[in-house]
Design a protein around this motif. Structure first.
Motif, PDB file in Angstrom:
ATOM      1  N   LEU A  75      41.864  17.176  42.171  1.00  0.00           N
ATOM      2  CA  LEU A  75      42.507  18.011  41.158  1.00  0.00           C
ATOM      3  C   LEU A  75      41.632  19.233  40.903  1.00  0.00           C
ATOM      4  O   LEU A  75      40.512  19.115  40.387  1.00  0.00           O
ATOM      5  CB  LEU A  75      42.707  17.210  39.869  1.00  0.00           C
ATOM      6  N   LEU A  76      42.133  20.420  41.255  1.00  0.00           N
ATOM      7  CA  LEU A  76      41.324  21.643  41.205  1.00  0.00           C
ATOM      8  C   LEU A  76      41.647  22.542  40.019  1.00  0.00           C
ATOM      9  O   LEU A  76      40.917  23.501  39.779  1.00  0.00           O
ATOM     10  CB  LEU A  76      41.514  22.450  42.498  1.00  0.00           C
ATOM     11  N   ALA A  77      42.725  22.276  39.305  1.00  0.00           N
ATOM     12  CA  ALA A  77      43.147  23.185  38.230  1.00  0.00           C
ATOM     13  C   ALA A  77      43.487  22.406  36.972  1.00  0.00           C
ATOM     14  O   ALA A  77      44.017  21.291  37.041  1.00  0.00           O
ATOM     15  CB  ALA A  77      44.352  24.016  38.674  1.00  0.00           C
ATOM     16  N   HIS A 113      45.516  32.904  32.638  1.00  0.00           N
ATOM     17  CA  HIS A 113      44.096  32.545  32.714  1.00  0.00           C
ATOM     18  C   HIS A 113      43.776  31.960  34.087  1.00  0.00           C
ATOM     19  O   HIS A 113      42.705  32.224  34.654  1.00  0.00           O
ATOM     20  CB  HIS A 113      43.753  31.523  31.627  1.00  0.00           C
ATOM     21  N   PHE A 114      44.703  31.158  34.621  1.00  0.00           N
ATOM     22  CA  PHE A 114      44.524  30.572  35.946  1.00  0.00           C
ATOM     23  C   PHE A 114      44.384  31.665  37.001  1.00  0.00           C
ATOM     24  O   PHE A 114      43.478  31.628  37.847  1.00  0.00           O
ATOM     25  CB  PHE A 114      45.724  29.665  36.239  1.00  0.00           C
ATOM     26  N   GLU A 115      45.266  32.647  36.946  1.00  0.00           N
ATOM     27  CA  GLU A 115      45.205  33.748  37.908  1.00  0.00           C
ATOM     28  C   GLU A 115      43.884  34.510  37.779  1.00  0.00           C
ATOM     29  O   GLU A 115      43.247  34.853  38.786  1.00  0.00           O
ATOM     30  CB  GLU A 115      46.391  34.684  37.692  1.00  0.00           C
ATOM     31  N   MET A 120      45.915  31.135  42.864  1.00  0.00           N
ATOM     32  CA  MET A 120      46.329  30.449  44.073  1.00  0.00           C
ATOM     33  C   MET A 120      45.481  30.827  45.275  1.00  0.00           C
ATOM     34  O   MET A 120      45.282  30.007  46.177  1.00  0.00           O
ATOM     35  CB  MET A 120      47.808  30.752  44.365  1.00  0.00           C
ATOM     36  N   GLY A 121      44.968  32.053  45.300  1.00  0.00           N
ATOM     37  CA  GLY A 121      44.118  32.448  46.418  1.00  0.00           C
ATOM     38  C   GLY A 121      42.900  31.550  46.542  1.00  0.00           C
ATOM     39  O   GLY A 121      42.560  31.086  47.640  1.00  0.00           O
ATOM     40  N   PHE A 122      42.240  31.291  45.419  1.00  0.00           N
ATOM     41  CA  PHE A 122      41.061  30.427  45.438  1.00  0.00           C
ATOM     42  C   PHE A 122      41.453  28.996  45.795  1.00  0.00           C
ATOM     43  O   PHE A 122      40.799  28.341  46.613  1.00  0.00           O
ATOM     44  CB  PHE A 122      40.371  30.465  44.071  1.00  0.00           C
ATOM     45  N   VAL A 123      42.539  28.488  45.198  1.00  0.00           N
ATOM     46  CA  VAL A 123      42.964  27.108  45.454  1.00  0.00           C
ATOM     47  C   VAL A 123      43.328  26.923  46.918  1.00  0.00           C
ATOM     48  O   VAL A 123      42.910  25.952  47.563  1.00  0.00           O
ATOM     49  CB  VAL A 123      44.146  26.731  44.536  1.00  0.00           C
ATOM     50  N   ARG A 164      35.980  31.905  38.837  1.00  0.00           N
ATOM     51  CA  ARG A 164      35.505  32.770  37.760  1.00  0.00           C
ATOM     52  C   ARG A 164      35.475  32.041  36.415  1.00  0.00           C
ATOM     53  O   ARG A 164      34.977  32.572  35.424  1.00  0.00           O
ATOM     54  CB  ARG A 164      36.395  34.007  37.654  1.00  0.00           C
ATOM     55  N   ASP A 165      36.038  30.841  36.374  1.00  0.00           N
ATOM     56  CA  ASP A 165      36.005  30.027  35.151  1.00  0.00           C
ATOM     57  C   ASP A 165      36.226  28.576  35.558  1.00  0.00           C
ATOM     58  O   ASP A 165      37.343  28.153  35.821  1.00  0.00           O
ATOM     59  CB  ASP A 165      37.091  30.472  34.167  1.00  0.00           C
TER      60      ASP A 165
END
Length: 612
Positions: free
Chosen positions: A337-339, A351-353, A358-361, A407-408
């Motif tokens: 679970l990454l998010a 905040h997710f963006e 999605m690029g990082f995930v 970044r967070d």
């Protein structure tokens, strides 16, 4: 370009299993799509009379449609100005027509599809049409494209049933390339946790209607998609990992220059990937078993909506692919679970963006061998390029690599340090049937519960018992007669604040239902989509008040603890559905209720009720 990481064994195993299981149906589907493919612009297959009807009102595009060899884009739009997520799409067709014209092609609105808002119909009779609206949208998409004069398709849609419906319908025209064009999320409103607290206090009688209205209006307050991570935003995630968006399109805000540039670029790219050029990318070959596995992995990695335990099965079936909840369960167990995005955390999708999005995930999952990179993405490359993030360089649209680090880390984490070692969805099975449970928002101490059953035939009956002070002690609330054959499988969101309030005051509670809860299911253990459903003679119809029930999300089980001989001898008590047959248009959907398949086969009325 192939990923340098070896595929995870579970990903490899499930992909191979789906391919083997689907051998005959997939072969039949691809044969039909190959037969539909034609050389030259598709409108040239039509007679002169057919063509004259098709371009009679096309204005300055008429010469190109009449004699030119450029591609023609069919736009299927879910625009309306009641849905905040779809209101920004009002001017998209004009923008797309201009972009297509400048690129040597043309574009026409092929048709519109309905788009209802679950947020408006929650707890109302109209919610019983919600799931079936997906099938209506699929049918309307097929009607829109049946003019057979298009070389590519742009699907304009965002929300819960709309994107799955558009995709199911478009897959019947899988010989064409199809790109999905969203609108992006609204700005962040009040924190979702604050909104949930007001809802809970209102359920307990501790907040008035004015305070509740203020909180809701401050949360849903502008054009754009609702910002919590429910089905609508899970849709956008799926379009990214299946390669149906231009890279990084999902969570760019509406009505800005970057969003407009992405819409223009989608039209231009749609013309590049038609059969008229050298990079033909038909939908039938973009959506294969690898893309579907990517979708299931993405759902697990981000804690996405449980509605996709239904929608993904139906989407796959439309592409000739057969999947089930065992596939989803195995992939979820293998996927970290990454998010953490509300309701699984305090952050919203903006905040997710900002944290990497999605690029990082996608890049993290690719590096771990958990996604297939070699899928036929609409942008022209593979999934590695899908992770790139768009930006404007002066007026030029460009893409950059995703961030190498979160970044967070309270919102997005790398595979090496996830929030949990596995994803947010589990399959349950036992003598009560099979079900799905979302655990990403459920604290570990609440993931197993054994208690007496309290039986309710509707969510309103449970809420009435609560208001009357009749929900004391520990229990498992059984809300039955809520499956697709019974009443269209409405979402039961009205239960979330009440059950959460009971849990917060120290009671141990859980929910067991053949209905839906979707991406806003929250922190209470909820075994949902139970199949067979009560209206089909499923085990829920044999439960009695006070039966001891155990739901164990960790073990993947759900059982009634009744002597086997007694359980076998019990009669099935079918739910009384007389009140669900008419009113608010429900009488028009009797055919769908009669032909719908089980929850595990996608709760879809388009393929008959004989399983997947």
């Amino acid at each position: 370009m192939m990923s340098t990481a070896a595929l995870h064994p579970a990903v490899e195993r499930v992909t191979a299993r789906i391919a083997a299981r689907s051998l005959a149906t997939r072969r039949d589907y691809l044969a039909r799509m190959d037969a539909a493919h034609a050389a030259g612009p598709y409108r040239y297959k039509l007679s002169c009379g057919n063509q004259a009807h098709a371009f009679a009102a096309s204005g300055e595009d008429k010469p190109a449609l009449r004699g030119g060899r450029g591609g023609n884009i069919g736009i299927v739009t879910a625009y309306n100005d009641m849905l905040s997520a779809h209101q920004p799409m009002e001017q998209y067709p004009s923008l797309i027509r201009m972009a297509a014209r400048n690129a040597g092609g043309s574009a026409q609105v092929a048709g519109g599809v309905p788009a209802m808002c679950d947020g408006v119909t929650q707890g109302r009779d109209g919610m019983e049409l919600s799931l079936f609206s997906r099938d209506v949208i699929a049918l309307a998409t097929a009607v829109s494209l049946s003019h057979d004069s298009f070389d590519a398709v742009l699907c304009l849609g965002v929300c819960d049933k709309i994107v799955p419906g558009l995709l199911i319908g478009a897959l019947s025209f899988g010989h064409l390339p199809v790109i999905f064009v969203p609108a992006g999320p609204m700005p962040s409103g009040i924190p979702n946790k604050q909104k949930a607290e007001v809802r809970q206090r209102y359920a307990l009688g501790q907040a008035g209607q004015d305070e509740l209205m203020d909180a809701e209006a401050a949360s849903y307050h502008a054009p754009g998609t609702c910002t919590f991570y429910g089905t609508a935003n899970s849709n956008q995630m799926l379009m990214e990992v299946m390669g149906l968006h231009l890279p990084g399109t999902a969570f760019v805000p509406p009505n800005g220059p970057l969003r407009s540039a992405l819409t223009v670029a989608a039209a231009e790219q749609a013309l590049r990937i038609t059969a008229l050029g050298g990079d033909y990318r038909p939908l039938a070959h973009t959506i294969n078993e690898k893309a579907i596995v990517n979708a299931m992995v993405g759902l697990a990695a981000t804690g996405g909506s449980t509605n996709h335990a239904l929608h993904l099965v139906a989407i796959a079936r439309a592409a000739g692919l057969l999947i089930d909840w065992d596939d989803l369960d195995e992939l979820s167990k293998a996927t970290p679970l990454l998010a953490r995005v509300y309701p699984n955390g305090s952050a919203d999708v903006n905040h997710f963006e900002a944290a990497g999005g999605m690029g990082f995930v996608i890049s993290q999952l690719l590096d771990a061998g958990l996604l297939h990179e070699d899928i036929l993405c609409v942008h022209g490359g593979g999934l590695r390029q899908q992770a790139r993030q768009p930006y404007l360089d002066d007026l030029a649209l460009r893409w950059r690599d995703p961030p190498a680090a979160s970044r967070d880390t309270d919102i997005v984490r790398p595979v090496s340090a996830p929030f949990d070692s596995e994803g947010g969805l589990r399959r349950l099975q036992g003598n009560l049937g099979r079900a799905v449970v979302k655990i990403s928002a459920v604290a570990p101490q609440y993931r197993r519960h054994e208690a007496p059953a309290r039986i309710f035939e509707s969510q309103d009956a449970l809420l009435a018992a609560f208001k009357a002070g009749g929900l004391e002690g520990d229990f498992i609330a059984v809300v039955r007669g809520q499956g697709p054959r019974a009443n269209g499988m409405p979402e039961l969101h009205k239960l979330t604040p009440t059950l959460a309030a009971l849990q917060d005051r120290g009671q141990r509670v859980a929910l067991l239902t053949d209905g839906r809860m979707s991406g806003a299911s929250g922190k209470v253990l909820a075994a949902i989509h139970v199949t067979p459903e009560a209206a089909d003679g499923g085990a829920l119809a044999k439960l009695r008040e006070g039966d001891l029930v155990r739901i164990d999300a960790e073990a993947g089980s759900m059982d009634v603890l009744v002597d086997a001989a007694e359980w076998q001898a019990r009669d099935v008590v079918l739910p009384d559905l007389a009140g669900n047959q008419s009113g608010m248009g429900r009488e028009l959907f009797a055919l769908m209720r009669g032909s719908v398949g089980s929850a595990e086969s996608g709760a879809c009325s388009l393929f008959g009720n004989h399983g997947a």
